[in-house]
Design an enzyme around this catalytic site. Structure first.
Site, mmCIF file in Angstrom:
data_model
loop_
_atom_site.group_PDB
_atom_site.id
_atom_site.type_symbol
_atom_site.label_atom_id
_atom_site.label_comp_id
_atom_site.label_asym_id
_atom_site.label_seq_id
_atom_site.Cartn_x
_atom_site.Cartn_y
_atom_site.Cartn_z
ATOM 1 N N GLU A 120 9.396 7.494 19.758
ATOM 2 C CA GLU A 120 8.465 6.556 20.412
ATOM 3 C C GLU A 120 7.993 5.547 19.373
ATOM 4 O OE1 GLU A 120 4.489 8.781 20.922
ATOM 5 O OE2 GLU A 120 5.935 10.273 20.209
ATOM 6 N N CYS A 148 -12.388 -29.199 -8.186
ATOM 7 C CA CYS A 148 -12.307 -28.816 -6.779
ATOM 8 C C CYS A 148 -11.697 -29.950 -5.963
ATOM 9 C CB CYS A 148 -13.711 -28.492 -6.283
ATOM 10 S SG CYS A 148 -13.821 -28.324 -4.500
ATOM 11 N N CYS A 174 -14.409 -31.651 -3.518
ATOM 12 C CA CYS A 174 -15.577 -32.442 -3.926
ATOM 13 C C CYS A 174 -15.491 -32.990 -5.345
ATOM 14 C CB CYS A 174 -16.853 -31.611 -3.779
ATOM 15 S SG CYS A 174 -17.038 -30.347 -5.039
ATOM 16 N N LYS A 196 5.638 3.521 16.871
ATOM 17 C CA LYS A 196 4.423 3.841 16.119
ATOM 18 C C LYS A 196 3.488 2.636 16.258
ATOM 19 C CE LYS A 196 2.761 5.598 11.703
ATOM 20 N NZ LYS A 196 1.688 4.660 11.405
ATOM 21 N N ARG A 234 -10.876 8.383 13.819
ATOM 22 C CA ARG A 234 -10.288 9.399 12.976
ATOM 23 C C ARG A 234 -11.141 9.674 11.736
ATOM 24 N NH1 ARG A 234 -4.486 9.452 9.897
ATOM 25 N NH2 ARG A 234 -5.326 7.663 8.808
ATOM 26 N N LYS A 254 9.489 3.977 9.255
ATOM 27 C CA LYS A 254 8.873 2.649 9.162
ATOM 28 C C LYS A 254 9.921 1.543 9.265
ATOM 29 C CE LYS A 254 4.477 3.381 8.056
ATOM 30 N NZ LYS A 254 3.732 2.624 7.179
ATOM 31 N N SER A 290 -2.203 12.756 9.333
ATOM 32 C CA SER A 290 -1.351 11.570 9.392
ATOM 33 C C SER A 290 0.104 11.989 9.333
ATOM 34 C CB SER A 290 -1.718 10.582 8.307
ATOM 35 O OG SER A 290 -1.669 11.198 7.079
ATOM 36 N N LYS A 300 9.242 13.344 16.871
ATOM 37 C CA LYS A 300 8.519 14.621 16.879
ATOM 38 C C LYS A 300 9.430 15.682 17.452
ATOM 39 C CE LYS A 300 4.315 12.036 17.897
ATOM 40 N NZ LYS A 300 3.426 11.559 18.955
ATOM 41 N N TYR A 332 -0.783 9.769 23.066
ATOM 42 C CA TYR A 332 0.464 10.330 22.541
ATOM 43 C C TYR A 332 0.327 11.700 21.885
ATOM 44 C CZ TYR A 332 -1.348 8.115 18.296
ATOM 45 O OH TYR A 332 -2.140 7.732 17.257
ATOM 46 N N TYR A 336 0.842 -1.196 0.000
ATOM 47 C CA TYR A 336 0.000 0.000 0.000
ATOM 48 C C TYR A 336 0.879 1.249 0.000
ATOM 49 C CZ TYR A 336 -3.381 3.475 1.566
ATOM 50 O OH TYR A 336 -4.158 4.592 1.670
ATOM 51 N N ASP A 368 0.506 0.177 15.794
ATOM 52 C CA ASP A 368 -0.295 -0.179 14.627
ATOM 53 C C ASP A 368 -1.715 -0.514 15.073
ATOM 54 O OD1 ASP A 368 -0.844 -0.589 12.044
ATOM 55 O OD2 ASP A 368 0.318 -2.425 11.820
ATOM 56 N N GLU A 388 -3.697 5.902 20.434
ATOM 57 C CA GLU A 388 -3.954 4.724 19.612
ATOM 58 C C GLU A 388 -4.671 3.649 20.404
ATOM 59 O OE1 GLU A 388 -2.793 5.472 16.704
ATOM 60 O OE2 GLU A 388 -2.696 3.629 15.511
ATOM 61 N N CYS A 419 -15.233 -23.443 -7.335
ATOM 62 C CA CYS A 419 -15.897 -24.735 -7.402
ATOM 63 C C CYS A 419 -17.358 -24.501 -7.785
ATOM 64 C CB CYS A 419 -15.805 -25.403 -6.038
ATOM 65 S SG CYS A 419 -16.904 -26.801 -5.851
ATOM 66 N N CYS A 442 -20.467 -29.629 -2.057
ATOM 67 C CA CYS A 442 -19.054 -29.504 -1.692
ATOM 68 C C CYS A 442 -18.896 -29.372 -0.172
ATOM 69 C CB CYS A 442 -18.466 -28.281 -2.381
ATOM 70 S SG CYS A 442 -16.725 -28.043 -1.997
HETATM 71 S S1 IVH Z 1 1.426 11.286 16.273
HETATM 72 C C1 IVH Z 1 -0.208 14.835 13.565
HETATM 73 N N1 IVH Z 1 2.372 9.149 17.457
HETATM 74 O O1 IVH Z 1 0.034 6.945 12.943
HETATM 75 C C2 IVH Z 1 0.048 13.397 13.717
HETATM 76 N N2 IVH Z 1 0.846 8.847 15.686
HETATM 77 O O2 IVH Z 1 0.292 7.982 10.119
HETATM 78 C C3 IVH Z 1 -0.206 12.911 15.091
HETATM 79 N N3 IVH Z 1 0.305 6.510 15.260
HETATM 80 O O3 IVH Z 1 -2.995 8.597 12.592
HETATM 81 C C4 IVH Z 1 0.070 11.497 15.224
HETATM 82 N N4 IVH Z 1 1.548 5.657 16.845
HETATM 83 O O4 IVH Z 1 -2.900 6.605 14.126
HETATM 84 C C5 IVH Z 1 1.580 9.625 16.493
HETATM 85 N N5 IVH Z 1 3.235 7.369 18.635
HETATM 86 C C6 IVH Z 1 2.460 7.837 17.686
HETATM 87 C C7 IVH Z 1 1.701 6.993 16.876
HETATM 88 C C8 IVH Z 1 0.920 7.536 15.870
HETATM 89 C C9 IVH Z 1 0.705 5.391 15.875
HETATM 90 C C10 IVH Z 1 -0.615 6.534 14.114
HETATM 91 C C11 IVH Z 1 -1.777 7.444 14.263
HETATM 92 C C12 IVH Z 1 -1.738 8.366 13.100
HETATM 93 C C13 IVH Z 1 -0.882 7.624 12.144
HETATM 94 C C14 IVH Z 1 -0.183 8.592 11.246
#
Ligand code: IVH
Length: 711
Positions: free
Chosen positions: A124, A429, A432, A126, A147, A324, A91, A300, A236, A45, A128, A184, A447, A453
């Site tokens: 920190e 198949c 079956c 990220k 969101r 990432k 994001s 950040k 966060y 993606y 998921d 999150e 199938c 089946c």
């Molecule tokens: S800060 C202005 N901190 O990542 C952006 N986001 O791609 C504020 N996410 O929508 C987001 N862990 O769902 C921030 N430690 C973290 C995060 C985090 C996961 C997600 C969050 C956001 C997406 C952005």
């Protein structure tokens, strides 16, 4: 995969490629955000988005406000009330390697015009999961929202309140009058596995990964379900916050903790690109032991005054970036290709691999999607793996990203045995023995032995007895599954023999768990009643591909009886594939010409009746039932011939009831609004359809007005 293709050279090519990518990204977004069911890995993606950005960078004319690059992905379902965010939820930009991180730090320094002074960042994990906005007024939680598309999310307050890690009331000193906490919501690996095991046992769909199961769990209409899912939360960030408790990111997050939130213990300050890279490596090493999914780390700018100066570019802050993790890969050998038959008859090839550890997890299976994918072509006709096919015995590279199903990303052609042969996809198949067909324009083979089946049996039986089909009350999914497992019901006709075949059946049933004399009697009465269901419902009940209730009506209005339809299907000769001049024979033409039925639907009907295994099962079934002629639609009602769309939440009836009621009165019920729509019945929470109706000047009414109209 997509990266292998160069960026188009000419504006015309670029435009076509751009349109294709936008469509593909939107389709993935819809699967991901509205159905919690992604069909591609995050890495793929991201690659699509990256390619779209690259094309737009080269051909800026292609950038429109509608492009996915200008919008936060997401979307809002109509299930919940909408909640507009006071401050948009944006994001993060992605960095994929140290160079991207260095570029980010360079951009920040240049923007702020820093010379040699040091600048601090927070680092920190990220998480998921899915982000949520929690609004506290006078310290009390008043709104919890997803969101959504970044501007508007879904109001899921009731469900949010069931998450024990989210305080209802902020504790401690200095609680502000108003603050929106963002963070999150996620599910732990342990809970995810346990949930999927339960889902599987109950015959419900399993979730692809913890993130989707967190999403699915949060968007339940019944909060009790959300509560049972044991979701977690890390705070966060923040939204609307007129007086922040500190001047740095770290300081604010510490205050969150004092107010009663969980914050990530791995968060710390870093100062240079080297420290960031070291942090990324360190977290990568402990990733597998965290017990929850992370897909990278986030940096950040720590000082909030600097964050304010840096501001935002389109959809992301200039002061933060997500670094990432690379998808993890390993070499192994493909020992075999196994064909699995899904509940709906789809044949899915699965690679049986020599077990290998990829990113701390032992992988022995990988998805091969379908026949074309094995040949080296994706569903858009583009080549994958440089066009190399996959053969049993090949040495391959497998990749795993997060909890996504492992994929084969490359074949090591140099290691291929000289005598190896291309894989031949089975035409029958494996469950079956019925023939398995591919439809025009489809990559999947299915199938055709739906009625017999074993891989599809429970699903087909469940469909057969369901409300809009044979409607046998007292026979739900649970009972069907139990009857199937006891060997009582293997195919539809067995249902009608439960009582007769064996006198002791009632006694047997009675002694089974959950069945008393009365419930058994009621069941037999319901089965009796189903023997004479209208013929279009009988056809629908057979579960033929593409035959939903509408197509079933279309066909039965024309053919009247099952026998006539079957004779037509057996007499039909389909046109030869690829031969445009061939129009098939008369019987085929007649079926294709039935209003609303095209060659794909007709093809499915022909394939079904042609399969000898279905024929036997159908004969047995027709000995038991006497389908009644189709009810003709009413003509003298206020809504006869009108096209109606129901949207939003209906409060006085279910969707099915509304639809059946409208159809009984001769109305046509449609799922989408167009110029041809006559009436839109809108309940609370109605969204885009209502908007469209207003724009098109279509008559809109409330549920009560509708009920008054139809009396
Ligand atoms: S800060 C202005 N901190 O990542 C952006 N986001 O791609 C504020 N996410 O929508 C987001 N862990 O769902 C921030 N430690 C973290 C995060 C985090 C996961 C997600 C969050 C956001 C997406 C952005």
């Amino acid at each position: 995969m997509t990266d292998l293709h160069p960026i188009p050279e000419t504006p015309l090519e670029a435009q076509a490629e751009h349109a294709r990518l936008v469509e593909e990204i939107r389709a993935h977004d819809a699967l991901y955000y509205q159905e919690d069911a992604p069909s591609v890995s995050d890495a793929d993606y991201d690659a699509l988005r990256k390619r779209l950005i690259a094309i737009e960078a080269r051909f800026p004319d292609l950038v429109t406000a509608e492009s996915p690059t200008q919008k936060v992905s997401g979307g809002v379902s109509e299930k919940f009330a909408k909640a507009r965010h006071g401050v948009p939820m944006l994001s993060l930009d992605n960095a994929f390697d140290e160079e991207d991180v260095a570029d980010f730090v360079g951009r920040v320094r240049r923007f702020l015009n820093l010379k040699d002074e040091a600048i601090a960042f927070t680092a920190e994990p990220k998480i998921d999961g899915l982000s949520a906005n929690l609004r506290y007024e006078k310290g009390k939680l008043v709104l919890g929202a997803t969101r959504g598309d970044g501007e508007t999310g879904e109001d899921v307050t009731a469900n949010i309140r069931t998450i024990s890690e989210i305080p209802q009331t902020l504790k401690g000193k200095n609680v502000p009058d108003l603050i929106e906490i963002r963070g999150e919501i996620y599910m732990s690996h342990a809970d995810f596995r346990a949930l999927n095991e339960r889902q599987e046992k109950e015959g419900k769909p399993v979730y692809a990964n913890p993130r989707n199961s967190a999403g699915g769990s949060l968007r339940q209409l019944d909060s009790a379900i959300t509560r049972a899912r044991n979701l977690h939360f890390f705070a966060y960030a923040w939204g609307e916050a007129p007086d922040l408790p500190a001047e740095t990111q770290l300081g604010v997050v510490e205050a969150f903790q004092q107010w009663g939130f969980r914050t990530n213990p791995l968060m710390r300050r870093v100062h240079t690109v080297e420290e960031m890279a070291a942090y990324h490596r360190e977290i990568g090493e402990i990733r597998a032991s965290l017990g929850y999914d992370i897909d990278g780390v986030v940096y950040k700018v720590d000082r909030i005054d600097l964050q304010r100066r840096l501001g935002f570019v389109s959809r992301s802050p200039r002061w933060a970036i997500a670094h990432k993790f690379a998808a993890e890969q390993a070499f192994t050998v493909l020992n075999d290709i196994e064909i699995q038959v899904g509940r709906t008859g789809k044949l899915t090839p699965v690679a049986k691999l020599e077990p290998v550890t990829v990113g701390g997890v032992v992988v022995s299976n990988a998805t091969l999607h379908n026949e074309d994918f094995i040949r080296g072509v994706d569903s858009h006709g583009n080549t994958v793996r440089d066009g190399n096919d996959i053969r049993v015995g090949d040495t391959v590279v497998v990749q795993r990203a997060g909890d996504v199903i492992p994929q084969i990303v490359r074949v090591v052609i140099e290691k291929r045995a000289a005598q190896s042969k291309p894989y031949e996809f089975p035409a029958t198949c494996p469950a079956c023995g019925s023939h398995a067909v591919r439809e025009e324009g489809e990559s999947d083979r299915r199938c055709t032995g739906g009625l017999i089946c074993p891989a599809q049996a429970v699903e087909r039986l469940r469909h057969f007895v369901s409300r809009n089909a044979m409607d046998i009350e007292g026979l739900g999914e649970k009972q069907i599954r139990a009857f199937y497992e006891w060997g009582l019901v293997k195919e539809p006709s067995d249902i009608f023999r439960i009582e007769r075949e064996e006198e002791g059946q009632l006694a047997r049933l009675k002694n089974r768990e959950g069945w008393g004399e009365l419930s058994a009697k009621n069941l037999f009465a319901a089965i009796e009643e189903a023997r004479t269901r209208p013929v279009h419902r009988f056809l629908f009940a057979l579960g033929i591909r593409h035959i939903g209730d509408i197509n079933a009506k279309r066909l039965m209005r024309h053919y009247k009886t099952v026998d006539a339809l079957r004779d037509a299907a057996l007499a039909a000769r389909m046109p030869e594939e690829g031969n445009r001049a061939d129009k098939g024979n008369e019987a085929w033409q007649e079926m294709v010409d039935v209003s609303g039925i095209g060659s794909i639907v007709a093809g499915a009907v022909v394939e079904f009746f042609r399969e000898p295994r279905n024929e036997t099962a159908l004969d047995a079934l027709l000995k038991e039932v006497r389908p009644a002629p189709m009810e003709e639609a009413a003509r003298n009602t206020p809504v006869a011939g009108k096209t109606v769309v129901f949207t939003g939440t209906l409060e006085r009836m279910t969707r099915d009831e509304a639809k059946a009621g409208a159809e009984r009165l001769g109305a046509k019920v449609s799922g989408s609004v167009s110029k041809k729509t006559d009436i839109v019945v809108a309940g609370p929470g109605a969204g885009s359809k209502l908007k469209q109706a207003t724009e098109l000047g279509v008559k809109v009414m409330t549920e009560d007005e509708w009920l008054a109209l139809i009396g």
